[in-house]
Each structure stands twice: as C-alpha cells, then as structure tokens.
Motif scaffolding. Sequence first.
Motif, PDB file in Angstrom:
ATOM      1  N   PHE A  52       0.829  -1.206   0.000  1.00 60.62           N
ATOM      2  CA  PHE A  52       0.000   0.000   0.000  1.00 60.62           C
ATOM      3  C   PHE A  52       0.866   1.260   0.000  1.00 60.62           C
ATOM      4  N   PRO A  53       0.323   2.354  -0.559  1.00 59.71           N
ATOM      5  CA  PRO A  53       1.076   3.615  -0.558  1.00 59.71           C
ATOM      6  C   PRO A  53       1.246   4.148   0.864  1.00 59.71           C
ATOM      7  N   ALA A  54       2.233   5.024   1.034  1.00 63.93           N
ATOM      8  CA  ALA A  54       2.489   5.603   2.350  1.00 63.93           C
ATOM      9  C   ALA A  54       1.296   6.430   2.812  1.00 63.93           C
ATOM     10  N   LYS A  55       1.037   6.437   4.110  1.00 57.28           N
ATOM     11  CA  LYS A  55      -0.071   7.191   4.676  1.00 57.28           C
ATOM     12  C   LYS A  55       0.277   8.682   4.742  1.00 57.28           C
ATOM     13  N   LYS A  56      -0.751   9.526   4.678  1.00 61.67           N
ATOM     14  CA  LYS A  56      -0.539  10.972   4.743  1.00 61.67           C
ATOM     15  C   LYS A  56       0.167  11.392   6.021  1.00 61.67           C
ATOM     16  N   SER A  57      -0.093  10.661   7.090  1.00 63.36           N
ATOM     17  CA  SER A  57       0.498  10.997   8.385  1.00 63.36           C
ATOM     18  C   SER A  57       1.989  10.688   8.446  1.00 63.36           C
ATOM     19  N   GLY A  58       2.465   9.843   7.513  1.00 60.27           N
ATOM     20  CA  GLY A  58       3.852   9.403   7.555  1.00 60.27           C
ATOM     21  C   GLY A  58       4.053   8.214   8.485  1.00 60.27           C
ATOM     22  N   TRP A  59       2.980   7.804   9.157  1.00 55.10           N
ATOM     23  CA  TRP A  59       3.021   6.693  10.112  1.00 55.10           C
ATOM     24  C   TRP A  59       2.991   5.359   9.380  1.00 55.10           C
ATOM     25  N   THR A  60       3.805   4.416   9.832  1.00 57.33           N
ATOM     26  CA  THR A  60       3.796   3.072   9.272  1.00 57.33           C
ATOM     27  C   THR A  60       2.936   2.178  10.165  1.00 57.33           C
TER      28      THR A  60
END
Length: 366
Positions: free
Chosen positions: A258-266
């Motif tokens: 999945f693409p990276a989340k907007k929050s930058g959180w993994t």
Amino acid sequence: MKNEKKKHSSLYEKDGISPPEIISLNAVEQIQKFRKKQLSSRELIDGILSGNIADLSRAITLVESTNANHLAKANEIINTCLPYANKSLRIGITGVPGVGKSTFIEAFGKYLTSLGKKVAVLAVDPSSTISHGSILGDKTRMEELVKDTNAYIRPSASGETLGGVARKTRETITLCEAAGFDTILIETVGVGQSETAVHSMVDFFLLLKISGAGDELQGIKRGIMEMADAIIINKADGDNIKKANLAKAEFNRALHLFPAKKSGWTPITSTCSAITHDGIPEVWKTIEQFLEFTKRNKYFFKKRKEQNQYWLLETINEQLKSNFYNHPEIIKLLESSKKAVSTDEISPFAAAQELLNVYQNYKKIS
C-alpha cells in the motif's frame, strides 16, 4: 364416603399466601415524578460538565432523537459543551463480526482505567432493515467494564447510516468529552463497504482480525487496510498462537503493497488475546507512539481540522435531506411519484427532478 376427596381439574391451583407489601408507595410516586420531569438545557449542561452520567445519557438521547422539537434543545447543549470538548483521544475499533470486538474493548478499557484514564465506549449496533430494531446488547457483553466507575458505555443503533456508526455519534463524542472522558472508544458494527464515517471522526483507527478467516491473502478489503493505523490479530491464545503469528506475518507483507499514509506513520501489526490480556499493554504503547509521532509532525492537529470541515458538509447534507422529506408538498407528492415509477409511467430520474423542482419552487415562494 367421608374420606372421598373433591376432584379438581388439572388447572386447579391451591390458594397461595399473599406476599407482604414491601414496596414503598411514596418511593414509587417520587420515582415516577422524577421520570416525568423534563430537565432544562441549562440543568443538563451543568450535569454534563460536573460528570453526571444520568444527565449525559439524557442529553445523548436528545441528540439522537428524530423529534424536531428536540433539535433546538440538543443544539443548545452541544454548542455550550463545545468549548469543553476536543481534549480526548478518539479511537475507532472495527473488525468482522465474531472477531471479538466487545471482548477486546472490555479488556482494553479495563487496562486504560487501571492507568487512571476515563473511558467512554460508544458501541454501535446494526439496525434491522426489516423491523428497524437493534439488540443493543453491548453492556451485557462488557459486564466487568460496565461496573467500572471510570467507564461509560453507550450503545446506539446504526439506523440507516452507512459506515458503521450512528447518525449522531460525532455529537455524542463532544458531550462525552465535556463530561470529562479523556479516551473515547468507538466500536463499529463491523467491516463493510463504507467505513470512512468512523475514520473521519477518530484520531487512531484500529482494525481487529483473527487468523484462519480466509482473508490474509486478499489483504482484506484494500480500503479498510489503507485506513488502519494498526492491525491487531485477536484470539492469539491456546492452540491459536501459531496461526495468529502466521496471520501477523501475512498482514505485514500486505501492508508493504500500500502507498504511504498521509500521516507518515507506518501501520503496526501485532497479536493479542482479549481473554488472557496478553498483548493489550502493547496495543496502548502503539497508540502512544502514534500520538507522539503525529503531534510532532503536526498531522494530528491538521486531521482534526479536516474532520471538522468534513462534518460541516455532512451536517448540511443531512439537514437538506431532512428538510426535503419533511416538506408538506413533498410528503403529498412522494407516494404518487413512487407509484408512477413502479408502473414505468415515468423514469426514476425524471420523477426525482420533478420533486426537486417542486421543493425549490416552494422554497423560493417561502
């Protein structure tokens, strides 16, 4: 024939002994009088701000009511409580039916109260599309948490709302925050096709899974996976521990697609058991790490602002819809339009446009 016994039918009952009068008629009268009393908005607001659970429940009932007479009173309560809100952590919890959401919430909630947290659980039960009723049995499934003085459980019916949350859950959060609850847990009805509603009102979105459900290789519905901030494999106990660890590895691999989340959180994947409480402290540790990370990069506050804008538009949409269907002319014309559509006299689209035109013309006149 002196000893001959009188014969009775099988329905005959011996005379019993009347129970003593143990109910105080005065107490009954006082209770009935109290129940009939309608508290003013100011009284309910004062009760909420002082942490009175009974007044909080009464206010939530007003907010959830579809009675037009309750709307003004509910809005006054919400607007007055708003400055005292927005100080809690909001956690959304979802998962397929049978994953153990209620059991997990009870174990997690008890852990949070042991840390000194005040926890409000907003449990949403699905409404029947036939009878429109709901069981609302979450309190019976959380019998330990319901007795905790630092916890409050409010079951609500989902009604016709998509996304697994009740129509007024957003406003209920505000009232619970004003009453002093610092952690709000929102349990949805289960993973469906539209879980964006709960995601749009929480800070942290938790997805519960179980091993062996047949959806590890699917990566379970892409949309819900992309929204999740953590995936917890529940029921990792007994003979199921090995399967739970395998499921954890499968979901970890799926998350990398999945693409990276907007929050930058993994997103983090872990296992737990709501029965043995193994892994429960680690879930809270993950949430604390998320909070620290998103507050440091300012995403937490940005998301809250975006959510407020989203609910502004949602409230407008809801009010417009309500005004349309409750308009006297629309009520008169709607049934005839339905009949015309069912007999193919007119297309659904043309009929809808006619009704909208009638509504708009009457609004111009008024």
